[in-house]
Design a protein around this motif. Structure first.
Motif, PDB file in Angstrom:
ATOM      1  N   GLY A   1       5.208   2.405  -5.198  1.00 32.73           N
ATOM      2  CA  GLY A   1       6.089   1.224  -5.539  1.00 32.73           C
ATOM      3  C   GLY A   1       6.686   0.740  -4.381  1.00 32.73           C
ATOM      4  N   VAL A   2       6.866  -0.587  -4.456  1.00 32.74           N
ATOM      5  CA  VAL A   2       7.933  -1.094  -3.215  1.00 32.74           C
ATOM      6  C   VAL A   2       9.368  -1.112  -3.615  1.00 32.74           C
ATOM      7  CG1 VAL A   2       8.309  -3.636  -2.203  1.00 32.74           C
ATOM      8  CG2 VAL A   2       6.104  -2.830  -2.629  1.00 32.74           C
ATOM      9  N   ASP A   3       9.837  -0.391  -2.383  1.00 27.25           N
ATOM     10  CA  ASP A   3      11.240  -0.125  -2.632  1.00 27.25           C
ATOM     11  C   ASP A   3      12.153  -0.650  -1.443  1.00 27.25           C
ATOM     12  OD1 ASP A   3      13.463   1.466  -3.569  1.00 27.25           O
ATOM     13  OD2 ASP A   3      13.028   3.178  -2.558  1.00 27.25           O
TER      14      ASP A   3
ATOM     15  N   LEU B   1       2.435   0.003   3.530  1.00 25.15           N
ATOM     16  CA  LEU B   1       3.685  -0.319   2.872  1.00 25.15           C
ATOM     17  C   LEU B   1       4.451  -1.532   3.528  1.00 25.15           C
ATOM     18  CD1 LEU B   1       5.586   0.439   0.681  1.00 25.15           C
ATOM     19  CD2 LEU B   1       6.676   2.198   2.006  1.00 25.15           C
ATOM     20  N   SER B   2       4.431  -1.738   4.638  1.00 28.29           N
ATOM     21  CA  SER B   2       5.212  -2.950   5.288  1.00 28.29           C
ATOM     22  C   SER B   2       4.473  -4.175   5.147  1.00 28.29           C
ATOM     23  CB  SER B   2       5.278  -2.640   6.974  1.00 28.29           C
ATOM     24  OG  SER B   2       3.665  -2.593   7.344  1.00 28.29           O
ATOM     25  N   THR B   3       3.364  -4.338   4.745  1.00 25.28           N
ATOM     26  CA  THR B   3       2.570  -5.464   4.217  1.00 25.28           C
ATOM     27  C   THR B   3       3.090  -5.897   2.951  1.00 25.28           C
ATOM     28  OG1 THR B   3       0.538  -5.001   5.308  1.00 25.28           O
ATOM     29  CG2 THR B   3       0.263  -6.398   3.330  1.00 25.28           C
TER      30      THR B   3
ATOM     31  N   TYR C   1       2.447  -3.255  -7.755  1.00 29.63           N
ATOM     32  CA  TYR C   1       3.079  -1.984  -6.840  1.00 29.63           C
ATOM     33  C   TYR C   1       4.506  -2.042  -7.678  1.00 29.63           C
ATOM     34  CZ  TYR C   1      -0.883  -2.186  -4.232  1.00 29.63           C
ATOM     35  OH  TYR C   1      -2.347  -2.388  -3.835  1.00 29.63           O
ATOM     36  N   LYS C   2       4.748  -1.810  -8.817  1.00 33.42           N
ATOM     37  CA  LYS C   2       5.863  -1.250  -9.387  1.00 33.42           C
ATOM     38  C   LYS C   2       6.037   0.157  -9.869  1.00 33.42           C
ATOM     39  CE  LYS C   2       8.326  -4.189 -11.326  1.00 33.42           C
ATOM     40  NZ  LYS C   2       9.299  -4.975 -10.787  1.00 33.42           N
ATOM     41  N   TRP C   3       7.360   0.739  -9.473  1.00 34.64           N
ATOM     42  CA  TRP C   3       7.444   2.031  -9.553  1.00 34.64           C
ATOM     43  C   TRP C   3       7.318   2.551 -10.747  1.00 34.64           C
ATOM     44  CZ3 TRP C   3       7.328   5.339  -6.074  1.00 34.64           C
ATOM     45  CH2 TRP C   3       7.458   5.140  -4.928  1.00 34.64           C
ATOM     46  N   ASP C   4       7.599   1.874 -11.934  1.00 37.77           N
ATOM     47  CA  ASP C   4       7.476   2.634 -13.229  1.00 37.77           C
ATOM     48  C   ASP C   4       6.068   2.870 -13.499  1.00 37.77           C
ATOM     49  OD1 ASP C   4       6.781  -0.139 -13.325  1.00 37.77           O
ATOM     50  OD2 ASP C   4       7.765  -0.348 -15.352  1.00 37.77           O
ATOM     51  N   VAL C   5       4.956   2.039 -12.881  1.00 35.73           N
ATOM     52  CA  VAL C   5       3.645   2.254 -13.197  1.00 35.73           C
ATOM     53  C   VAL C   5       3.236   3.503 -12.513  1.00 35.73           C
ATOM     54  CG1 VAL C   5       1.436   1.311 -13.156  1.00 35.73           C
ATOM     55  CG2 VAL C   5       3.198  -0.070 -13.807  1.00 35.73           C
ATOM     56  N   VAL C   6       3.595   3.575 -11.252  1.00 41.34           N
ATOM     57  CA  VAL C   6       3.327   4.549 -10.265  1.00 41.34           C
ATOM     58  C   VAL C   6       3.671   5.926 -10.783  1.00 41.34           C
ATOM     59  CG1 VAL C   6       3.904   5.663  -8.104  1.00 41.34           C
ATOM     60  CG2 VAL C   6       3.360   3.328  -8.456  1.00 41.34           C
ATOM     61  N   MET C   7       4.872   6.006 -11.237  1.00 41.47           N
ATOM     62  CA  MET C   7       5.712   7.217 -11.790  1.00 41.47           C
ATOM     63  C   MET C   7       4.869   7.717 -13.016  1.00 41.47           C
ATOM     64  SD  MET C   7       7.243   8.087  -9.045  1.00 41.47           S
ATOM     65  CE  MET C   7       7.729   9.733  -9.632  1.00 41.47           C
ATOM     66  N   ARG C   8       4.717   6.781 -14.133  1.00 43.47           N
ATOM     67  CA  ARG C   8       4.170   7.329 -15.283  1.00 43.47           C
ATOM     68  C   ARG C   8       2.776   7.853 -14.976  1.00 43.47           C
ATOM     69  NH1 ARG C   8       0.407   4.116 -17.484  1.00 43.47           N
ATOM     70  NH2 ARG C   8       1.195   2.155 -16.820  1.00 43.47           N
TER      71      ARG C   8
END
Length: 401
Positions: free
Chosen positions: A201-203, A304-306, A373-380
């Motif tokens: 995820g992009v943070d 990630l920087s991209t 690249y959303k964190w909720d999808v990554v963590m699920r």
């Protein structure tokens, strides 16, 4: 009782703000609410020397338990270079490969001993990244409960025969992109191993306070920015050559700003400004106020920087010789890619002189990140992999809806 998860990574700390190490920290911190999370790592900060700089023992970083083990010896760069030269001419030589892996490091026998002594204490062990000693030897300890996040890409070491075992050993592999998975499956014939595209995820905080860059760094002209380790292996030598050639052809005030630790000599030129390590707040401002972010690396598994630049609505100029970056550019329509010096020069010139197109690219970039690249999808997806492996559900698959 919460399941116990152990991450294993070569370096870990707040000072290490990129690559697989940051990836590991972001995942570990986000798993804390649902699992008992620890990280096993070394006392090294510098990836070139592997010098022991952190104190051995246990500490807590942002609530995560971090277990540090000393590195046996620092890297002998001359020895490592000689072995690298040999193995590049003899990739199938397994003994030479193991010698290369030990020379590359970080060589920590104490870290491997800890894994052997305490493997039964953990439900799942997650290794990042495929390349280093900690993963190569650590993965052999308890493969039946291990997940590999390889961050793999097309680079010389991935063709060494020693990694055939690495990519066929874990119970599951979690990839960053479909490009990475397809490349690894083709290279290692390992599509029988449970896998999923989990990504990252992009943070980055879009609301970071504004900084006056002229006061902070003396920057007053338009600039493009490079964020990350300044290293020949990251394509920086070619980036400098390409940019200086651009400046010869197009005589303007555009600068190239570098934000990151240097591992190579930087050309002494008034148009190339190296700032060294910068804070998160400074990094956000440097990206946000740039004309575009440039990434010259041929070897990236995600970048990630991209994605951060896209999220900050800044166009990107990417090395198309890296399949992952090329796909980012094509799928997002948030920038251009180049495959040689002349394409770099003309793409840069085109972007700088077409502000309306750049504005459209900016809007495309944020949509691309929000959709993929959303964190909720990554963590699920990560939690699903952990649960399936911990319960060993036969017939269940990571990618089932």
């Amino acid at each position: 009782m919460k399941k116990k998860i152990l991450f294993v990574v070569q370096r870990y700390g707040l000072e290490i703000n990129g690559g697989a190490e940051l990836h590991c920290r972001q995942l570990a911190e986000r798993l804390m609410d649902d699992y008992d999370v620890s990280v096993l790592t070394t006392c090294a900060i510098d990836y070139v020397t592997w010098k022991n700089e952190y104190r051995e023992g246990t500490e807590y970083i942002n609530g995560v338990k971090v277990i540090r083990k000393k590195v046996d010896s620092e890297r002998n760069q001359n020895k490592f270079n000689k072995i690298s030269e040999k193995i590049n001419n003899d990739k199938e030589n397994k003994n030479l490969g193991i010698e290369w892996q030990k020379a590359q490091g970080p060589h920590s026998s104490k870290l491997i001993e800890y894994l052997k002594d305490y493997k039964e204490d953990y439900d799942i062990i997650i290794f990042l990244t495929y390349l280093y000693y900690t993963t190569y030897f650590g993965l052999k300890v308890a493969p039946e409960k291990s997940i590999l996040i390889p961050t793999a890409h097309d680079e010389p070491p991935i063709y060494y025969s020693i990694f055939n075992e690495t990519f066929n050993l874990p119970s599951a592999i979690l990839y960053s992109t479909t490009t990475e998975r397809d490349f690894v499956n083709k290279r290692f014939k390992n599509n029988h191993i449970q896998s999923d595209i989990v990504g990252l995820g992009v943070d980055i905080d879009k609301n970071t306070p504004d900084i006056d860059l002229e006061k902070a760094f003396g920057i007053k002209d338009d600039y493009i920015v490079y964020v990350g380790r300044i290293d020949e292996s990251k394509g920086c030598k070619e980036m400098f050559e390409n940019f200086l050639e651009y400046k010869k052809i197009y005589n303007n005030n555009l600068k190239l700003i570098l934000a990151g630790k240097s591992a190579m000599e930087i050309p002494k030129n008034k148009d190339i400004i190296a700032l060294g390590f910068v804070s998160e707040e400074e990094k956000v401002n440097l990206i946000r106020k740039s004309k575009l972010l440039v990434l010259p690396s041929k070897f990236e598994s995600l970048s990630l920087s991209t994605l951060e630049a896209m999220y900050l609505e800044v166009p990107v100029l990417l090395n198309g010789q890296c399949e992952v970056l090329k796909k980012h550019a094509i799928l997002s329509n948030a920038g251009l890619y180049f495959e040689n010096k002349y394409e770099f020069i003309e793409a840069l010139n085109f972007m700088i002189n077409h502000p309306e197109i750049m504005k459209t690219m900016s809007k495309n970039g944020i949509k691309y990140v929000e959709n993929n690249y959303k964190w909720d999808v990554v963590m699920r997806k990560l939690k699903k992999a952990i649960e399936i492996l911990s319960f060993k559900k036969e017939g269940d698959s990571f990618e089932k809806k």
